[in-house]
Design a protein around this motif. Structure first.
Motif, PDB file in Angstrom:
ATOM      1  N   GLU A   1       0.820  -1.207   0.000  1.00 44.22           N
ATOM      2  CA  GLU A   1       0.000   0.000   0.000  1.00 44.22           C
ATOM      3  C   GLU A   1       0.859   1.264   0.000  1.00 44.22           C
ATOM      4  O   GLU A   1       1.998   1.264   0.481  1.00 44.22           O
ATOM      5  CB  GLU A   1      -0.906   0.007   1.231  1.00 44.22           C
ATOM      6  N   ALA A   2       0.282   2.355  -0.534  1.00 44.47           N
ATOM      7  CA  ALA A   2       1.002   3.632  -0.581  1.00 44.47           C
ATOM      8  C   ALA A   2       1.377   4.098   0.824  1.00 44.47           C
ATOM      9  O   ALA A   2       2.457   4.658   1.049  1.00 44.47           O
ATOM     10  CB  ALA A   2       0.135   4.683  -1.279  1.00 44.47           C
ATOM     11  N   GLN A   3       0.496   3.879   1.783  1.00 43.41           N
ATOM     12  CA  GLN A   3       0.778   4.264   3.170  1.00 43.41           C
ATOM     13  C   GLN A   3       1.982   3.498   3.696  1.00 43.41           C
ATOM     14  O   GLN A   3       2.820   4.052   4.418  1.00 43.41           O
ATOM     15  CB  GLN A   3      -0.449   3.981   4.030  1.00 43.41           C
ATOM     16  N   THR A   4       2.092   2.231   3.329  1.00 46.00           N
ATOM     17  CA  THR A   4       3.215   1.409   3.769  1.00 46.00           C
ATOM     18  C   THR A   4       4.521   1.914   3.171  1.00 46.00           C
ATOM     19  O   THR A   4       5.553   1.947   3.848  1.00 46.00           O
ATOM     20  CB  THR A   4       2.985  -0.065   3.376  1.00 46.00           C
ATOM     21  N   VAL A   5       4.479   2.311   1.908  1.00 42.83           N
ATOM     22  CA  VAL A   5       5.673   2.850   1.251  1.00 42.83           C
ATOM     23  C   VAL A   5       6.186   4.072   2.003  1.00 42.83           C
ATOM     24  O   VAL A   5       7.388   4.208   2.267  1.00 42.83           O
ATOM     25  CB  VAL A   5       5.378   3.202  -0.218  1.00 42.83           C
TER      26      VAL A   5
ATOM     27  N   THR B   1      -2.853   9.466   5.790  1.00 38.63           N
ATOM     28  CA  THR B   1      -3.922   8.542   6.182  1.00 38.63           C
ATOM     29  C   THR B   1      -3.622   7.828   7.497  1.00 38.63           C
ATOM     30  O   THR B   1      -4.433   7.022   7.956  1.00 38.63           O
ATOM     31  CB  THR B   1      -4.129   7.489   5.079  1.00 38.63           C
ATOM     32  N   GLN B   2      -2.458   8.103   8.102  1.00 33.36           N
ATOM     33  CA  GLN B   2      -2.101   7.455   9.362  1.00 33.36           C
ATOM     34  C   GLN B   2      -3.121   7.820  10.437  1.00 33.36           C
ATOM     35  O   GLN B   2      -3.545   8.975  10.553  1.00 33.36           O
ATOM     36  CB  GLN B   2      -0.698   7.883   9.778  1.00 33.36           C
ATOM     37  N   TYR B   3      -3.491   6.838  11.243  1.00 38.78           N
ATOM     38  CA  TYR B   3      -4.570   7.021  12.221  1.00 38.78           C
ATOM     39  C   TYR B   3      -4.296   8.196  13.161  1.00 38.78           C
ATOM     40  O   TYR B   3      -5.167   9.037  13.395  1.00 38.78           O
ATOM     41  CB  TYR B   3      -4.759   5.727  13.022  1.00 38.78           C
TER      42      TYR B   3
ATOM     43  N   ALA C   1      -5.383  13.777  15.020  1.00 37.81           N
ATOM     44  CA  ALA C   1      -4.860  15.100  15.350  1.00 37.81           C
ATOM     45  C   ALA C   1      -5.447  16.165  14.434  1.00 37.81           C
ATOM     46  O   ALA C   1      -5.756  17.281  14.880  1.00 37.81           O
ATOM     47  CB  ALA C   1      -3.338  15.092  15.245  1.00 37.81           C
ATOM     48  N   SER C   2      -5.610  15.832  13.167  1.00 40.65           N
ATOM     49  CA  SER C   2      -6.176  16.790  12.214  1.00 40.65           C
ATOM     50  C   SER C   2      -7.596  17.165  12.597  1.00 40.65           C
ATOM     51  O   SER C   2      -7.984  18.346  12.551  1.00 40.65           O
ATOM     52  CB  SER C   2      -6.148  16.190  10.805  1.00 40.65           C
TER      53      SER C   2
ATOM     54  N   PRO D   1      -6.938  13.069   2.696  1.00 43.02           N
ATOM     55  CA  PRO D   1      -5.508  12.981   2.356  1.00 43.02           C
ATOM     56  C   PRO D   1      -5.046  14.112   1.448  1.00 43.02           C
ATOM     57  O   PRO D   1      -3.947  14.660   1.639  1.00 43.02           O
ATOM     58  CB  PRO D   1      -5.401  11.622   1.662  1.00 43.02           C
ATOM     59  N   GLU D   2      -5.881  14.485   0.487  1.00 48.87           N
ATOM     60  CA  GLU D   2      -5.494  15.546  -0.443  1.00 48.87           C
ATOM     61  C   GLU D   2      -5.361  16.891   0.276  1.00 48.87           C
ATOM     62  O   GLU D   2      -4.393  17.631   0.089  1.00 48.87           O
ATOM     63  CB  GLU D   2      -6.518  15.660  -1.570  1.00 48.87           C
ATOM     64  N   ALA D   3      -6.350  17.201   1.130  1.00 52.07           N
ATOM     65  CA  ALA D   3      -6.326  18.478   1.850  1.00 52.07           C
ATOM     66  C   ALA D   3      -5.171  18.534   2.842  1.00 52.07           C
ATOM     67  O   ALA D   3      -4.502  19.563   2.979  1.00 52.07           O
ATOM     68  CB  ALA D   3      -7.658  18.693   2.565  1.00 52.07           C
ATOM     69  N   LEU D   4      -4.933  17.418   3.555  1.00 55.34           N
ATOM     70  CA  LEU D   4      -3.837  17.395   4.522  1.00 55.34           C
ATOM     71  C   LEU D   4      -2.483  17.539   3.835  1.00 55.34           C
ATOM     72  O   LEU D   4      -1.587  18.232   4.329  1.00 55.34           O
ATOM     73  CB  LEU D   4      -3.866  16.094   5.316  1.00 55.34           C
TER      74      LEU D   4
END
Length: 477
Positions: free
Chosen positions: A416-420, A437-439, A444-445, A454-457
């Motif tokens: 997954e992209a998050q894993t990368v 996307t990290q929990y 916190a956001s 994800p795009e906005a962050l």
């Protein structure tokens, strides 16, 4: 920075420890080179010379100051922040690549010619790879001389010298003492004559040890890691053997106890522990930029000096990241513990709760899919990653090209992209890696009233660059 004469002079005059490791100051009248913060540095400006590395100062004929011990200063933060050829080469030299495989081995690892590497290191650091590795060998030798009662001949070869004569000549040239004189200057009781050593790991203040060690404790995998009595311990797989590192925060350093099966692994083990704790970072530069965001400023002010916890073994972390895909951190830790119990190599002599080494990629790649002690949905991605790591198709080493490695990982089905990005942050050490996307980042956001898509962050986090990995640490509290 050593080329900016006025800035160097200001740092020396202020005895500013933030610049230790950035450059070295030498005095032609004494023949010594020092840290910028050295209290004995009182020379006239016209007698000062500035060098980008300890190796360059040694190459120019200067000896290490006996008072400030510049050879033991924190490393330059540049090698953690950059991904160019020089930074990659410096990370590999610190890991012992030149001592193990020579300059040709370093060049092969980096994918450049020996001439190109020598030219670029000389241009930026004033010394080539052999001189830089020699400076590191001298520092390792001094550690062993002063903290152990290991015979000098054994120290010579453990530190990477080709002969006892070269060892003697180098120590005398770099420190102005013979090895025996160095040992006799130590007032403490003689250290052990085994592979157990206690060393100090310096860092640039501030350092928020609570959150750093807290995350290592939270992620600890049973059998390989443990947190006990305010100290973090783990097993180490090293080039010549294995070991156990125990790290405990002190007021102005990290206490590091190393139990090694082969003393030749000492400098590599120290480098990997420093990398794990991100001790060569420049927290002042990081925090100064992140304070510019009103949303982050309170978190930075509350606990300045956050570091990004990394790893002592990038391949291990990559495998652990895939094991934990799509699940909570607690479940990921349980999965990893079962995986280690089933496939990790047992230590001949367990140390506390440390009983195993994490399995190597080649070991995992050789297993039958049905034998893997992991859920079925993880087996495919895990085996593809293990095969790619074992075959050299994915490079997560300390000298890897961060951008290329991201592409290699992303090309593997099931990663997954998050894993990368997690691997880029904690295994590769990219200070700008970011996982929107990290929990913890999502929580916190929402707490800060930010748009958590994800795009906005990602767009909002543009102002944190190139320190988004550090911003993540502040966001997660």
């Amino acid at each position: 920075m050593h080329d900016d004469l006025e800035r160097c002079i200001r740092a020396v005059r202020a005895k500013d420890p933030r610049f230790d490791g950035w450059f070295f100051a030498a005095v032609i009248t004494t023949g010594n080179y020092c840290r910028p913060s050295c209290p004995a540095m009182l020379a006239k400006v016209e007698n000062m010379r500035f060098y980008p590395s300890a190796a360059a100062a040694q190459r120019a004929g200067f000896r290490a100051c006996k008072r400030c011990r510049p050879d033991a200063s924190p490393g330059s933060p540049q090698w953690n922040e950059r991904a160019d050829l020089v930074a990659r080469a410096m990370r590999l030299i610190a890991d012992g690549e030149v001592d193990r495989n020579g300059v040709p081995g370093l060049a092969a690892q980096l994918g450049y010619s020996v001439r190109q590497i020598q030219r670029q290191l000389l241009a930026e650091l004033g010394a080539g790879p052999l001189a830089l590795a020699r400076a590191q060998r001298a520092q390792t030798a001094r550690l062993l001389i002063e903290t152990s009662s290991v015979p000098m001949a054994d120290i010579a070869f453990a530190a990477g010298f080709a002969s006892v004569r070269t060892f003697n000549d180098t120590v005398r040239e770099v420190f102005g003492f013979t090895p025996t004189e160095l040992r006799n200057r130590v007032e403490d009781e003689p250290g052990p004559a085994t592979g157990s050593l206690l060393v100090r790991l310096p860092f640039r203040a501030p350092l928020c040890t609570g959150t750093l060690f807290g995350q290592l404790a939270q992620d600890a995998v049973a059998g390989v890691e443990e947190y006990r009595d305010k100290a973090y311990s783990r097993t180490l797989r090293l080039p010549y053997g294995h070991g156990v590192a125990t790290l405990r925060p002190a007021e102005d350093h990290i206490e590091c106890r190393l139990d090694l099966t082969d003393l030749r692994d000492l400098s590599t083990a120290i480098a990997r522990c420093r990398w794990l704790l991100d001790l060569d970072a420049d927290p002042v530069a990081v925090d100064e930029q992140l304070r510019g965001d009103p949303m982050l400023a309170p978190q930075v002010d509350q606990a300045p000096g956050r570091r990004v916890p990394r790893t002592v073994d990038p391949a291990e972390f990559a495998i652990r990241a895939v094991l934990g895909q799509g699940t909570s951190s607690a479940t990921a830790r349980i999965r990893a513990a079962r995986f280690v119990a089933a496939h990790g190599k047992e230590l001949a002599e367990p140390v506390g709760g440390l009983t195993r080494l994490f399995p190597e990629p080649s070991t995992v790649a050789s297993l039958d899919p049905g034998e893997l002690a992991v859920p079925k949905e993880v087996r495919g991605p895990l085996l593809r990653l293990a095969n790619a790591l074992a075959g050299g198709d994915v490079d997560v080493s300390s000298g890897s090209d961060w951008s290329r490695t991201r592409g290699q990982l992303a090309s593997l089905p099931g990663i997954e992209a998050q894993t990368v990005e997690k691997i880029a942050m904690r295994a590769l050490g990219d200070p700008d890696a970011f996982v929107p996307t990290q929990y913890g980042v999502q929580l916190a956001s929402a707490r800060l009233g930010l748009n958590s898509s994800p795009e906005a962050l990602t767009a909002y986090a543009y102002g944190w660059r190139p320190w988004r990995a550090y911003a993540t640490q502040y966001l997660q509290g």
